[in-house]
Write a protein that holds these residues in place. Sequence first.
Motif, short mmCIF file in Angstrom:
data_model
loop_
_atom_site.label_atom_id
_atom_site.label_comp_id
_atom_site.label_asym_id
_atom_site.label_seq_id
_atom_site.Cartn_x
_atom_site.Cartn_y
_atom_site.Cartn_z
N ARG A 67 0.85 -1.10 0.01
CA ARG A 67 0.16 0.07 -0.08
C ARG A 67 0.94 1.15 -0.09
O ARG A 67 0.44 2.26 -0.76
CB ARG A 67 -0.87 -0.07 1.16
CG ARG A 67 -2.02 -0.89 0.91
CD ARG A 67 -3.09 -1.10 2.21
NE ARG A 67 -2.29 -1.67 3.40
CZ ARG A 67 -2.37 -1.32 4.57
NH1 ARG A 67 -3.31 -0.35 4.83
NH2 ARG A 67 -1.73 -2.03 5.54
N LEU A 68 1.99 1.28 0.52
CA LEU A 68 3.03 2.37 0.71
C LEU A 68 3.42 2.60 -0.61
O LEU A 68 3.65 3.70 -1.31
CB LEU A 68 3.83 2.36 1.90
CG LEU A 68 3.53 2.54 3.32
CD1 LEU A 68 4.55 1.92 4.30
CD2 LEU A 68 3.00 3.89 3.50
N THR A 93 -8.91 1.80 -4.44
CA THR A 93 -9.17 1.95 -3.01
C THR A 93 -9.00 3.82 -2.89
O THR A 93 -8.22 4.25 -3.69
CB THR A 93 -8.00 1.35 -2.27
OG1 THR A 93 -8.10 0.00 -2.46
CG2 THR A 93 -8.13 1.81 -0.63
N ASP A 94 -9.67 4.42 -2.15
CA ASP A 94 -9.68 5.74 -1.89
C ASP A 94 -8.15 6.05 -1.20
O ASP A 94 -7.77 5.49 -0.09
CB ASP A 94 -10.55 6.17 -0.72
CG ASP A 94 -10.61 7.70 -0.48
OD1 ASP A 94 -9.76 8.01 0.58
OD2 ASP A 94 -11.09 8.48 -1.10
N GLN A 121 -7.76 7.50 2.55
CA GLN A 121 -8.35 6.47 3.37
C GLN A 121 -6.95 5.49 3.43
O GLN A 121 -6.59 5.21 4.53
CB GLN A 121 -9.49 6.00 3.02
CG GLN A 121 -10.03 5.02 4.23
CD GLN A 121 -10.13 5.88 5.72
OE1 GLN A 121 -10.72 6.95 5.44
NE2 GLN A 121 -9.88 5.41 6.65
N MET A 122 -6.40 5.29 2.45
CA MET A 122 -5.53 4.30 2.43
C MET A 122 -4.22 5.04 3.10
O MET A 122 -3.55 4.13 3.92
CB MET A 122 -4.99 3.91 0.78
CG MET A 122 -4.05 2.92 0.98
SD MET A 122 -3.31 2.53 -0.75
CE MET A 122 -4.71 2.21 -1.67
N ARG A 123 -3.94 6.31 2.83
CA ARG A 123 -2.87 6.94 3.43
C ARG A 123 -3.21 6.77 5.08
O ARG A 123 -2.14 6.42 5.94
CB ARG A 123 -2.66 7.99 3.14
CG ARG A 123 -1.30 8.73 3.56
CD ARG A 123 -1.35 10.53 3.22
NE ARG A 123 -0.32 10.99 3.54
CZ ARG A 123 -0.14 11.28 4.98
NH1 ARG A 123 -1.20 11.23 5.96
NH2 ARG A 123 0.98 12.08 5.65
#
Length: 126
Positions: A8-9, A51-52, A55-57
Amino acid sequence: MNKHLFNRLYFLLVTSDDEISEKEIVLWKKIAELNKFNDDIHQQLNSLKATDRVQMRKSCVEELKHTSKEQQINLMALLCVMANADGFMHKAEWELIYSIYHKELKLNQLEILETQLQLKKTLLSA
């Protein structure tokens, strides 16, 4: 290393400048191989596209806050290495990395730089 957090990062980083370079993908593959991830990078990127990002951050930062300082430094250093993979750290990439390590995690930049140099050597020899 938590591969889901790393992926994700990585996604947030490589999409921050709206341009995913081949060198960033090659580097992800090296990191995945060293950490024994069996994921397909293109599948990972495609699965995260819906994915938003905001929100993911937020969820990544919260998850980072619950990891060890050593792991936080390691992941931030990896992001720096990846951001420089194409020979240039885009302003958007730097803003993402800096805001997470400095503003959110309050990490020491020198520790990240030292780890970054070690990781770079390891990845170049892989």
